[in-house]
Design a protein around this motif. Structure first.
Motif, PDB file in Angstrom:
ATOM      1  N   GLN A  58      28.665  61.499   5.228  1.00 23.85           N
ATOM      2  CA  GLN A  58      28.938  62.372   6.274  1.00 23.85           C
ATOM      3  C   GLN A  58      29.821  61.789   7.280  1.00 23.85           C
ATOM      4  O   GLN A  58      30.294  62.269   8.145  1.00 23.85           O
ATOM      5  N   GLY A  59      29.798  60.165   7.338  1.00 24.58           N
ATOM      6  CA  GLY A  59      30.668  59.678   8.695  1.00 24.58           C
ATOM      7  C   GLY A  59      32.082  59.674   8.165  1.00 24.58           C
ATOM      8  O   GLY A  59      32.810  59.051   8.947  1.00 24.58           O
ATOM      9  N   LEU A  60      32.245  60.038   7.070  1.00 20.91           N
ATOM     10  CA  LEU A  60      33.672  60.002   6.517  1.00 20.91           C
ATOM     11  C   LEU A  60      34.754  60.810   7.433  1.00 20.91           C
ATOM     12  O   LEU A  60      35.977  59.960   7.860  1.00 20.91           O
ATOM     13  N   ASN A  61      34.365  61.576   8.198  1.00 26.18           N
ATOM     14  CA  ASN A  61      35.320  62.566   9.413  1.00 26.18           C
ATOM     15  C   ASN A  61      35.623  61.429  10.596  1.00 26.18           C
ATOM     16  O   ASN A  61      36.239  61.848  11.172  1.00 26.18           O
ATOM     17  N   LYS A  62      34.846  60.460  10.651  1.00 23.34           N
ATOM     18  CA  LYS A  62      34.624  59.796  11.809  1.00 23.34           C
ATOM     19  C   LYS A  62      35.561  58.502  11.823  1.00 23.34           C
ATOM     20  O   LYS A  62      36.036  57.780  12.599  1.00 23.34           O
ATOM     21  N   VAL A  63      35.782  58.206  10.495  1.00 24.91           N
ATOM     22  CA  VAL A  63      36.872  56.980  10.169  1.00 24.91           C
ATOM     23  C   VAL A  63      38.256  57.411  10.645  1.00 24.91           C
ATOM     24  O   VAL A  63      38.728  58.357  10.285  1.00 24.91           O
ATOM     25  N   LYS A  64      38.951  56.344  11.268  1.00 28.75           N
ATOM     26  CA  LYS A  64      40.089  56.534  11.704  1.00 28.75           C
ATOM     27  C   LYS A  64      40.960  56.472  10.433  1.00 28.75           C
ATOM     28  O   LYS A  64      41.134  55.701   9.555  1.00 28.75           O
ATOM     29  N   PRO A  65      42.219  57.378  10.434  1.00 31.29           N
ATOM     30  CA  PRO A  65      43.360  57.514   9.463  1.00 31.29           C
ATOM     31  C   PRO A  65      43.701  56.248   8.854  1.00 31.29           C
ATOM     32  O   PRO A  65      44.039  55.930   8.007  1.00 31.29           O
ATOM     33  N   LEU A  66      43.966  55.312   9.904  1.00 32.05           N
ATOM     34  CA  LEU A  66      44.477  53.895   9.398  1.00 32.05           C
ATOM     35  C   LEU A  66      43.718  53.262   8.676  1.00 32.05           C
ATOM     36  O   LEU A  66      44.194  52.405   7.800  1.00 32.05           O
ATOM     37  N   TYR A  67      42.471  53.335   9.002  1.00 31.48           N
ATOM     38  CA  TYR A  67      41.511  52.423   8.105  1.00 31.48           C
ATOM     39  C   TYR A  67      41.396  53.237   6.680  1.00 31.48           C
ATOM     40  O   TYR A  67      40.938  52.498   5.777  1.00 31.48           O
ATOM     41  N   LEU A  68      41.530  54.539   6.690  1.00 35.62           N
ATOM     42  CA  LEU A  68      41.453  55.345   5.493  1.00 35.62           C
ATOM     43  C   LEU A  68      42.676  54.682   4.351  1.00 35.62           C
ATOM     44  O   LEU A  68      42.631  54.841   3.324  1.00 35.62           O
ATOM     45  N   ALA A  69      43.757  54.412   5.230  1.00 36.77           N
ATOM     46  CA  ALA A  69      44.938  54.081   4.536  1.00 36.77           C
ATOM     47  C   ALA A  69      44.772  52.391   3.903  1.00 36.77           C
ATOM     48  O   ALA A  69      45.635  51.916   3.021  1.00 36.77           O
ATOM     49  N   GLY A  70      43.591  51.994   3.981  1.00 36.99           N
ATOM     50  CA  GLY A  70      43.412  50.717   3.455  1.00 36.99           C
ATOM     51  C   GLY A  70      43.709  50.416   2.101  1.00 36.99           C
ATOM     52  O   GLY A  70      44.123  49.476   1.516  1.00 36.99           O
TER      53      GLY A  70
END
Length: 141
Positions: A58-70
């Motif tokens: 559920q919280g995936l949409n709250k994660v900043k795109p920079l962090y998703l690029a990890g």
């Protein structure tokens, strides 16, 4: 104690992965080895996720795109480690990687990047880094 155990396992597996990737890259190429490693890592993580049945997305949409690029950083990590291992060997590569990691963590801590609280680095931390660099120089020669 549990954190230390997982840190030890992580360090051991990073080294094992680097050596395995270096061997794979000799047969198929470095970027190909990175792709294979990323894919098998995804499959392994996905299978473990299915076994533990952790379904908190559920919280995936709250994660900043920079962090998703990890995860994309791992491709550069794999390529860099494989290339370094092929040129200078495992010991010097891992030693240098550890120094690089510590220097980056110093920057992250002192600047408060990624939303972390700023930490003040004192003389003992800088002495520790200097001693590690001296150790790498000794290993090299």
């Amino acid at each position: 104690m549990r954190g230390i155990l997982f840190a030890f396992l992580g360090g051991a597996f990073i080294t094992l992965q680097g050596v395995a990737n270096a061997r794979i890259s000799q047969d198929i190429g470095t970027w190909q080895a990175a792709a294979v490693t990323q894919f098998t890592g995804f499959v392994a993580a996905f299978l473990i996720l299915m076994v533990v049945r952790e379904k908190n997305w559920q919280g995936l949409n709250k994660v900043k795109p920079l962090y998703l690029a990890g995860g994309a950083f791992a491709a550069v990590i794999i390529f860099s480690n494989v290339t370094a291992i092929q040129h200078v060997g495992v010991t010097l590569t891992v030693s240098t990687v550890m120094i690089s990691q510590l220097c980056m963590t110093f920057l992250i801590d002192t600047k408060g990047w990624f939303g972390l609280l700023k930490q003040k680095m004192l003389l003992p931390q800088f002495i520790g880094i200097a001693m590690m660099i001296a150790g790498v120089v000794i290993i090299k020669f």
